[in-house]
Scaffold this motif. Structure first.
Motif, mmCIF file in Angstrom:
data_model
loop_
_atom_site.group_PDB
_atom_site.id
_atom_site.type_symbol
_atom_site.label_atom_id
_atom_site.label_comp_id
_atom_site.label_asym_id
_atom_site.label_seq_id
_atom_site.Cartn_x
_atom_site.Cartn_y
_atom_site.Cartn_z
ATOM 1 N N PHE A 132 -0.443 10.484 -7.090
ATOM 2 C CA PHE A 132 -0.996 10.485 -5.740
ATOM 3 C C PHE A 132 -0.823 9.106 -5.092
ATOM 4 O O PHE A 132 -1.052 8.087 -5.714
ATOM 5 C CB PHE A 132 -2.483 10.867 -5.801
ATOM 6 C CG PHE A 132 -3.022 11.395 -4.501
ATOM 7 C CD1 PHE A 132 -2.900 12.731 -4.176
ATOM 8 C CD2 PHE A 132 -3.646 10.547 -3.601
ATOM 9 C CE1 PHE A 132 -3.407 13.219 -2.972
ATOM 10 C CE2 PHE A 132 -4.157 11.023 -2.401
ATOM 11 C CZ PHE A 132 -4.032 12.373 -2.096
ATOM 12 N N TRP A 133 -0.390 9.088 -3.848
ATOM 13 C CA TRP A 133 -0.073 7.850 -3.116
ATOM 14 C C TRP A 133 1.015 7.033 -3.835
ATOM 15 O O TRP A 133 1.119 5.832 -3.625
ATOM 16 C CB TRP A 133 -1.307 6.958 -2.888
ATOM 17 C CG TRP A 133 -2.237 7.414 -1.791
ATOM 18 C CD1 TRP A 133 -3.579 7.612 -1.885
ATOM 19 C CD2 TRP A 133 -1.908 7.675 -0.409
ATOM 20 N NE1 TRP A 133 -4.108 8.009 -0.681
ATOM 21 C CE2 TRP A 133 -3.103 8.052 0.246
ATOM 22 C CE3 TRP A 133 -0.719 7.638 0.339
ATOM 23 C CZ2 TRP A 133 -3.155 8.390 1.608
ATOM 24 C CZ3 TRP A 133 -0.773 7.972 1.697
ATOM 25 C CH2 TRP A 133 -1.980 8.337 2.308
ATOM 26 N N ASN A 134 1.761 7.686 -4.715
ATOM 27 C CA ASN A 134 2.840 6.985 -5.431
ATOM 28 C C ASN A 134 2.316 5.839 -6.292
ATOM 29 O O ASN A 134 3.013 4.849 -6.570
ATOM 30 C CB ASN A 134 3.868 6.448 -4.424
ATOM 31 C CG ASN A 134 5.239 6.274 -5.024
ATOM 32 O OD1 ASN A 134 5.570 6.927 -6.013
ATOM 33 N ND2 ASN A 134 6.024 5.388 -4.454
ATOM 34 N N THR A 190 -13.034 4.286 -6.694
ATOM 35 C CA THR A 190 -13.927 5.436 -6.853
ATOM 36 C C THR A 190 -13.408 6.624 -6.047
ATOM 37 O O THR A 190 -12.520 6.482 -5.195
ATOM 38 C CB THR A 190 -15.363 5.111 -6.404
ATOM 39 O OG1 THR A 190 -15.404 5.061 -4.973
ATOM 40 C CG2 THR A 190 -15.849 3.785 -6.981
ATOM 41 N N LEU A 191 -14.017 7.796 -6.263
ATOM 42 C CA LEU A 191 -13.510 8.996 -5.592
ATOM 43 C C LEU A 191 -14.602 9.968 -5.148
ATOM 44 O O LEU A 191 -14.380 10.791 -4.259
ATOM 45 C CB LEU A 191 -12.536 9.707 -6.562
ATOM 46 C CG LEU A 191 -11.734 10.884 -6.038
ATOM 47 C CD1 LEU A 191 -10.917 10.487 -4.813
ATOM 48 C CD2 LEU A 191 -10.801 11.421 -7.103
ATOM 49 N N SER A 192 -15.805 9.892 -5.746
ATOM 50 C CA SER A 192 -16.789 10.960 -5.515
ATOM 51 C C SER A 192 -17.168 11.128 -4.043
ATOM 52 O O SER A 192 -17.487 12.242 -3.620
ATOM 53 C CB SER A 192 -18.047 10.717 -6.348
ATOM 54 O OG SER A 192 -17.721 10.758 -7.715
ATOM 55 N N GLY A 252 -15.813 -1.041 0.749
ATOM 56 C CA GLY A 252 -15.389 0.313 1.104
ATOM 57 C C GLY A 252 -13.941 0.304 1.552
ATOM 58 O O GLY A 252 -13.463 -0.684 2.113
ATOM 59 N N ASP A 253 -13.233 1.426 1.303
ATOM 60 C CA ASP A 253 -11.808 1.411 1.663
ATOM 61 C C ASP A 253 -11.557 1.710 3.138
ATOM 62 O O ASP A 253 -10.694 1.110 3.763
ATOM 63 C CB ASP A 253 -10.975 2.324 0.745
ATOM 64 C CG ASP A 253 -11.347 3.794 0.800
ATOM 65 O OD1 ASP A 253 -12.327 4.158 1.462
ATOM 66 O OD2 ASP A 253 -10.632 4.600 0.152
ATOM 67 N N HIS A 254 -12.305 2.667 3.697
ATOM 68 C CA HIS A 254 -12.079 3.053 5.102
ATOM 69 C C HIS A 254 -13.261 3.886 5.579
ATOM 70 O O HIS A 254 -14.212 4.126 4.821
ATOM 71 C CB HIS A 254 -10.753 3.802 5.263
ATOM 72 C CG HIS A 254 -10.583 4.953 4.310
ATOM 73 N ND1 HIS A 254 -11.404 6.061 4.319
ATOM 74 C CD2 HIS A 254 -9.711 5.169 3.299
ATOM 75 C CE1 HIS A 254 -11.038 6.911 3.380
ATOM 76 N NE2 HIS A 254 -10.011 6.381 2.720
HETATM 77 C C1 GP9 Z 1 -7.147 10.067 -4.212
HETATM 78 C C2 GP9 Z 1 -7.800 9.150 -3.229
HETATM 79 C C3 GP9 Z 1 -7.749 9.719 -1.870
HETATM 80 O O1 GP9 Z 1 -6.449 9.462 -5.216
HETATM 81 O O2 GP9 Z 1 -7.356 7.868 -3.339
HETATM 82 O O3 GP9 Z 1 -7.413 8.839 -0.912
HETATM 83 P P1 GP9 Z 1 -7.542 9.081 0.690
HETATM 84 O O4 GP9 Z 1 -7.387 10.576 0.941
HETATM 85 O O5 GP9 Z 1 -8.910 8.607 1.088
HETATM 86 O O6 GP9 Z 1 -6.476 8.245 1.250
#
Ligand code: GP9
Length: 419
Positions: A132-134, A190-192, A252-254
């Protein structure tokens, strides 16, 4: 030549980020753990709902950490992968697509590679499919020793897309214990709390009241769960002795993709201006916990994801001079400019919101001391600098300039493996 002009920009910028003050090298040889939390925004930090704290563990940790209250995500279409790229490379993501997918074979000055050269063992943890995302390809190129993906975890807490964050942290820290590398760099994703947030973890126990049954309510429940996972992680690190020799960063990522202003107004109990909404949707928290709890406090100056790598190197006393970073050093004491990939930007004085047609004069310039609109010309110099930085960053990425400047940089060898 364009390439020389770009290098000259980095040479000038170095003077701002390489500062040998009292924090330079203060935490030399410490472990570094960076946690990128999915869709974890800033607006709920310190807030309560029906008398219950949404992030009690984060709030507690804040008291012994640096909390950056005006920290921005700088992502675009590449979402989680953009946050990852910007944090590790201190370059802007591209306006379209993800660098991880479009240019994984180009060279970047990234934190795992730099720390590996300095004797660290860099490892990355994310309990999802490695392709995922390479990521598989990109992480190999970034020189991580190992990428612990879904197949490396026991799915003993199935939740949402994959493994719950509580188990994810527990198993990741156990792996670090087994690796016993000294010092380590651990990057955990993280992912939850991923959209659409309907995981309803057992026992997360947040009563969202009037938001119950809405996506916004589900979102608050999911970040409450992530906060519990953070609390357990800290407890585990205190118990195993890692806590006192690790710099921990959590951001936080986004945003959460919930654009409904009415929800935020209800939650915050006030009406919101365009500037408020812009800041809500673009701010994520950054928490930095030092091994000795030093420099704790709330830091209001603007900061962003591109600032993390130069700041980590500063704390470890590793010079950023050979590298090509566009972010700020949060410990330099110098003025900062934070540029979002939308073309919005802020410094300590103004905040510029671009117009839909992307013409400067149709944008809006706010004076941050009043929160009110001001003469557009007050944002003129920042606007020019924004355009300039996007040009430099995009050229570095698309023309693979770092490899040309330094043939020994990351990815100098072609990538030959596949997932
Ligand atoms: C899955 C997760 C999702 O591996 O990183 O990322 P997003 O959909 O938020 O870009």
């Amino acid at each position: 030549r364009e390439m020389d002009k770009d290098q000259a920009w980095f040479d000038d910028h170095q003077k701002l980020i390489h500062v040998e003050n009292e924090t330079y090298g203060k935490y030399k040889d410490s472990n570094v753990m960076v946690i990128q939390a999915e869709a974890f925004m800033n607006f709920f930090i310190g807030k309560q709902i029906n008398g219950q704290e949404i992030t009690p563990h984060f709030n507690k940790l804040m008291k012994e950490s640096m909390y950056f209250s005006n920290f921005y995500h700088q992502t675009a279409q590449g979402r989680t992968s953009d946050a990852d790229f910007s944090v590790q490379s201190s370059l802007h993501p591209l306006q379209t697509g993800s660098v991880f997918i479009r240019y994984p074979d180009h060279s970047y000055d990234v934190l795992p590679t730099i720390l590996k050269r300095e004797g660290y063992s860099p490892n990355v943890f994310h309990a999802y499919d490695s392709s995922f995302w390479n990521r598989y390809t990109m992480y190999k190129a970034m020189n991580y020793d190992h990428f612990y993906s879904k197949k490396d975890f026991v799915i003993d807490e199935p939740l949402g897309w994959s493994l719950g964050d509580k188990s994810f942290f527990r198993q990741s820290v156990s792996r670090l214990e087994e690796l016993n590398s000294n010092p380590f760099y651990a990057f955990m994703i993280t992912l939850s709390s991923h959209h659409p947030y309907n995981i309803h973890p057992d026992g997360s126990g947040l009563d969202t009241g009037e938001f119950d049954g809405t996506m916004f309510g589900d979102y608050l429940e999911s970040v409450h769960y992530v906060d519990q996972a953070l609390g357990e992680l800290v407890a585990q690190m205190k118990a195993n002795g890692m806590w006192d020799n690790t710099i921990l960063m959590f951001y936080g990522d986004h945003d959460n993709s919930i654009q409904d202003k009415v929800m935020y107004e209800k939650f915050l109990g006030k009406s919101l201006t365009d500037l408020d909404m812009q800041q809500i949707m673009n701010q994520v928290p950054l928490l930095v916990h030092m091994p000795d709890g030093g420099s704790a406090g709330v830091y209001d100056e603007p900061a962003g994801q591109l600032d993390i790598t130069p700041s980590v190197l500063h704390l470890l006393g590793i010079s950023s001079e050979p590298y090509h970073f566009m972010g700020n050093n949060l410990f330099s004491g110098k003025p900062r400019m934070v540029i979002l990939r939308s073309g919005a930007f802020t410094d300590e004085k103004v905040y510029y919101i671009p117009s839909k047609d992307n013409t400067f004069l149709n944008g809006t310039c706010y004076d941050l001391s009043t929160g009110k609109q001001t003469d557009i010309q007050a944002c003129g110099p920042g606007y020019q600098e924004t355009l300039n930085r996007f040009t430099v960053s995009d050229q570095v990425i698309t023309y693979d300039l770092i490899r040309r400047w330094n043939p020994k940089a990351m990815n100098a060898e072609p990538i030959s493996s596949s997932p």
